[in-house]
Write a protein that holds these residues in place. Structure first.
Motif, PDB file in Angstrom:
ATOM      1  N   PHE A 229       0.898  -1.292   0.021  1.00  0.00           N
ATOM      2  CA  PHE A 229       0.124   0.052   0.017  1.00  0.00           C
ATOM      3  C   PHE A 229       0.666   1.288   0.161  1.00  0.00           C
ATOM      4  N   PRO A 230       0.762   2.044  -0.866  1.00  0.00           N
ATOM      5  CA  PRO A 230       1.503   3.573  -0.964  1.00  0.00           C
ATOM      6  C   PRO A 230       1.351   4.119   0.353  1.00  0.00           C
TER       7      PRO A 230
ATOM      8  N   GLY B  46     -11.595  17.191  -2.506  1.00  0.00           N
ATOM      9  CA  GLY B  46     -13.171  16.813  -2.354  1.00  0.00           C
ATOM     10  C   GLY B  46     -13.241  16.406  -0.925  1.00  0.00           C
ATOM     11  N   LEU B  47     -12.336  15.908  -0.414  1.00  0.00           N
ATOM     12  CA  LEU B  47     -12.781  15.083   0.889  1.00  0.00           C
ATOM     13  C   LEU B  47     -12.483  16.094   2.360  1.00  0.00           C
TER      14      LEU B  47
ATOM     15  N   PRO C 197      -6.742   6.930  -3.422  1.00  0.00           N
ATOM     16  CA  PRO C 197      -7.894   7.355  -3.044  1.00  0.00           C
ATOM     17  C   PRO C 197      -8.485   8.578  -3.887  1.00  0.00           C
ATOM     18  N   ALA C 198      -7.800   9.317  -4.529  1.00  0.00           N
ATOM     19  CA  ALA C 198      -8.661  10.336  -5.623  1.00  0.00           C
ATOM     20  C   ALA C 198      -9.373   9.709  -6.510  1.00  0.00           C
ATOM     21  N   GLU C 199      -8.825   8.596  -7.025  1.00  0.00           N
ATOM     22  CA  GLU C 199      -9.500   7.832  -7.868  1.00  0.00           C
ATOM     23  C   GLU C 199     -10.664   7.165  -7.552  1.00  0.00           C
TER      24      GLU C 199
ATOM     25  N   THR D  99      -9.926  -0.013   1.508  1.00  0.00           N
ATOM     26  CA  THR D  99      -8.937  -0.010   2.920  1.00  0.00           C
ATOM     27  C   THR D  99      -7.797   1.218   2.735  1.00  0.00           C
ATOM     28  N   LEU D 100      -7.342   1.169   1.585  1.00  0.00           N
ATOM     29  CA  LEU D 100      -6.348   2.459   1.395  1.00  0.00           C
ATOM     30  C   LEU D 100      -7.077   3.591   1.558  1.00  0.00           C
ATOM     31  N   LEU D 101      -8.315   4.149   1.022  1.00  0.00           N
ATOM     32  CA  LEU D 101      -8.880   5.277   1.335  1.00  0.00           C
ATOM     33  C   LEU D 101      -9.236   5.510   3.044  1.00  0.00           C
TER      34      LEU D 101
END
Length: 119
Positions: A1-2, A10-11, A56-58, A71-73
């Protein structure tokens, strides 16, 4: 995971609402509920997406992701809120803790109902 997967601007309103919650438990719980409720689970296990999470942006932009993506988000949201967070892979099919078993992808691919390993 990066580790350097930035959250999209936007978040920001979501993170502001979460920061306003008084307890760490409420922040974590509400972040999880946001990801579960706003990001639809959808798996496209082709190519790189079969093993590498989307950024996460995608995921936020398209509003869907698989377990790795979500999970990464969530991990990045929790870190942005100041909480220590690390992804972990766990099997609900075994009663043993992770330290008691040998590493094996079979623990996650086979279920006890299909003749797979039991804990």
């Amino acid at each position: 995971f990066p580790a350097d997967a930035p959250l999209p601007p936007g978040l920001d309103p979501v993170l502001r609402r979460l920061r306003a919650l008084r307890s760490a438990g409420a922040q974590v719980s509400q972040a999880l509920q946001w990801v579960q409720g706003e990001i639809r689970y959808w798996s496209v296990a082709l190519g790189e997406g079969s093993h590498r999470p989307a950024l996460p942006a995608e995921v936020v932009q398209r509003r869907w992701g698989d377990c790795k993506d979500k999970t990464l988000l969530l991990v990045q949201m929790l870190r942005a809120l100041g909480h220590a967070a690390e992804p972990a892979l766990a099997s609900l099919q075994t009663r043993r803790g992770p330290a008691e078993g040998l590493p094996s992808p079979l623990a996650f691919m086979l279920s006890p109902f299909m003749g797979g390993p039991r804990g």
